[in-house]
Design a protein around this motif. Structure first.
Motif, PDB file in Angstrom:
ATOM      1  N   GLU A  66     -14.272  45.376  38.365  1.00 54.60           N
ATOM      2  CA  GLU A  66     -15.486  45.482  39.170  1.00 54.60           C
ATOM      3  C   GLU A  66     -16.338  44.228  39.053  1.00 54.60           C
ATOM      4  N   GLU A  67     -16.506  43.713  37.847  1.00 52.37           N
ATOM      5  CA  GLU A  67     -17.308  42.505  37.649  1.00 52.37           C
ATOM      6  C   GLU A  67     -16.724  41.331  38.429  1.00 52.37           C
ATOM      7  N   ASP A  68     -15.392  41.197  38.411  1.00 49.11           N
ATOM      8  CA  ASP A  68     -14.749  40.127  39.169  1.00 49.11           C
ATOM      9  C   ASP A  68     -14.957  40.315  40.670  1.00 49.11           C
ATOM     10  N   ASP A  69     -14.878  41.564  41.118  1.00 47.18           N
ATOM     11  CA  ASP A  69     -15.055  41.844  42.540  1.00 47.18           C
ATOM     12  C   ASP A  69     -16.439  41.424  43.019  1.00 47.18           C
ATOM     13  N   GLN A  70     -17.435  41.532  42.163  1.00 51.22           N
ATOM     14  CA  GLN A  70     -18.809  41.193  42.553  1.00 51.22           C
ATOM     15  C   GLN A  70     -18.986  39.712  42.853  1.00 51.22           C
ATOM     16  N   CYS A 111     -10.278  38.636  42.510  1.00 49.28           N
ATOM     17  CA  CYS A 111      -9.385  39.759  42.245  1.00 49.28           C
ATOM     18  C   CYS A 111      -8.107  39.208  41.639  1.00 49.28           C
ATOM     19  N   TYR A 112      -7.787  39.683  40.436  1.00 47.58           N
ATOM     20  CA  TYR A 112      -6.584  39.204  39.754  1.00 47.58           C
ATOM     21  C   TYR A 112      -5.435  40.207  39.830  1.00 47.58           C
ATOM     22  N   LEU A 113      -5.623  41.284  40.570  1.00 48.85           N
ATOM     23  CA  LEU A 113      -4.525  42.214  40.806  1.00 48.85           C
ATOM     24  C   LEU A 113      -3.576  41.572  41.814  1.00 48.85           C
ATOM     25  N   PRO A 135      -6.220  48.192  51.083  1.00 44.22           N
ATOM     26  CA  PRO A 135      -6.500  47.041  51.950  1.00 44.22           C
ATOM     27  C   PRO A 135      -7.142  45.895  51.156  1.00 44.22           C
ATOM     28  N   PRO A 136      -6.905  44.661  51.576  1.00 39.01           N
ATOM     29  CA  PRO A 136      -7.491  43.504  50.881  1.00 39.01           C
ATOM     30  C   PRO A 136      -9.012  43.621  50.778  1.00 39.01           C
ATOM     31  N   GLY A 137      -9.519  43.379  49.562  1.00 40.29           N
ATOM     32  CA  GLY A 137     -10.953  43.392  49.334  1.00 40.29           C
ATOM     33  C   GLY A 137     -11.589  44.764  49.262  1.00 40.29           C
ATOM     34  N   GLN A 138     -10.778  45.827  49.307  1.00 43.64           N
ATOM     35  CA  GLN A 138     -11.323  47.183  49.332  1.00 43.64           C
ATOM     36  C   GLN A 138     -11.047  47.966  48.052  1.00 43.64           C
ATOM     37  N   HIS A 139     -10.478  47.329  47.053  1.00 41.50           N
ATOM     38  CA  HIS A 139      -9.985  48.066  45.890  1.00 41.50           C
ATOM     39  C   HIS A 139     -11.077  48.774  45.097  1.00 41.50           C
TER      40      HIS A 139
END
Length: 315
Positions: free
Chosen positions: A182-186, A190-192, A203-207
């Protein structure tokens, strides 16, 4: 002419850095002998400063978007070059690296590999495959594990022990990624691996969106499982270390491994509150790790490494 800071002053600053930046690593470092302990603080100070510069953080906290990522990495590279050249840098963290380089047989290639990891982030790189994920983990953490092994007195030619040190760094980074999704998403990261997201039909960017939380928790458990495999492989390298170094490594493995295990245990609620290892758990691992270190030959010698695990590139 102004006197340059003494080694003792730089060590003291490095000790403050690890105390602020990582309670887990700080606790484990106290188990080293005095010389190794100080050198571990010095190396940590360089790693922490580079990470903070690259990510706009303060001792690992408050990551933010940076507008000059390329310039920051270039600064890291220039200052590191001066440290390896034995020059006074004027920054306690980079002068800490200068001391480590002067006192050990630290290969330059590992520092270059770490900086390459910062470059990946500056380039807004994303992993497509699982192999890409491990390559990133090597650059930002596995190579640091190799540097720590040298600090602990491992011969840079001992590739097998360096491989096990790399395994531990990768285990730590996989735990970090699982905890910090979550912190990375902010900050738009995204490292997944993209292939994992496609597999889960995210979908991309929606995880991080609520409808995908249960699928995301499956991937977090996968990260935790992979971290556990690399943690187990790392333990098999401890017979090559001194008792106190093995004790510190095994304590750190347990303390940090608990982060990945807790993320997996929480499932869909893994990101409601930031996962950390409490003081009681740290003390428990320090006690257990001493017994493991004393019996490390019997426990870990000859234990085969899972052949399916990713292996670091050789120079």
């Amino acid at each position: 002419m102004q006197a340059l800071p003494s080694r003792a002053a730089i060590v003291a600053t490095a000790r403050e850095s690890i105390a602020r930046g990582s309670k887990s690593f700080s606790a484990a470092s106290l188990l080293f002998d005095r010389q190794t302990r100080q050198r571990s603080w010095l190396l940590y100070a360089w790693c922490r400063a580079c990470d903070d510069l690259a990510d706009g953080q303060d001792h690992g906290h408050g990551m933010s978007l940076v507008e000059d990522a390329q310039a920051r990495v270039a600064h890291i590279r220039r200052a590191t070059n001066r440290a390896f050249a034995g020059q006074w840098v004027g920054d306690p963290a980079f002068d800490a690296l200068r001391i480590v380089v002067a006192e050990t047989a630290m290969p330059r290639r590992f520092a270059d590999d770490v900086i390459a990891g910062f470059q990946l982030d500056a380039d807004d790189w994303r992993p497509r495959s699982e192999a890409d994920l491990y390559r990133y983990c090597y650059h930002v953490a596995g190579a640091v594990g190799c540097m720590m092994a040298v600090v602990m007195g491992v011969d840079p030619a001992d590739e097998t022990t360096l491989d096990r040190a790399c395994d531990l760094g990768i285990a730590f980074q996989l735990a970090n990624i699982a905890r910090d999704i979550e912190e990375d998403d902010q900050v738009g990261r995204c490292y997944l691996p993209v292939e994992w997201l496609v597999e889960m039909d995210i979908p991309p960017g929606q995880h991080m969106k609520p409808p995908f939380r249960s699928r995301l928790s499956v991937l977090a458990r996968r990260l935790a499982d992979r971290a556990a495999l690399h943690e187990a492989a790392a333990r098999s390298g401890t017979p090559s270390l001194s008792l106190r170094s093995a004790w510190a490594v095994l304590a750190a493995a347990g303390i940090y491994g608990d982060i990945a295990r807790e993320v997996a245990r929480r499932g869909d609620h893994a990101w409601d509150h930031r996962v950390s290892t409490g003081a009681g758990a740290k003390i428990g691992w320090i006690a257990r790790a001493f017994g493991q270190a004393v019996r490390r030959e019997a426990l870990y010698s000859g234990v085969p490494r899972d052949p399916s695990l990713w292996t670091r590139p050789r120079s």
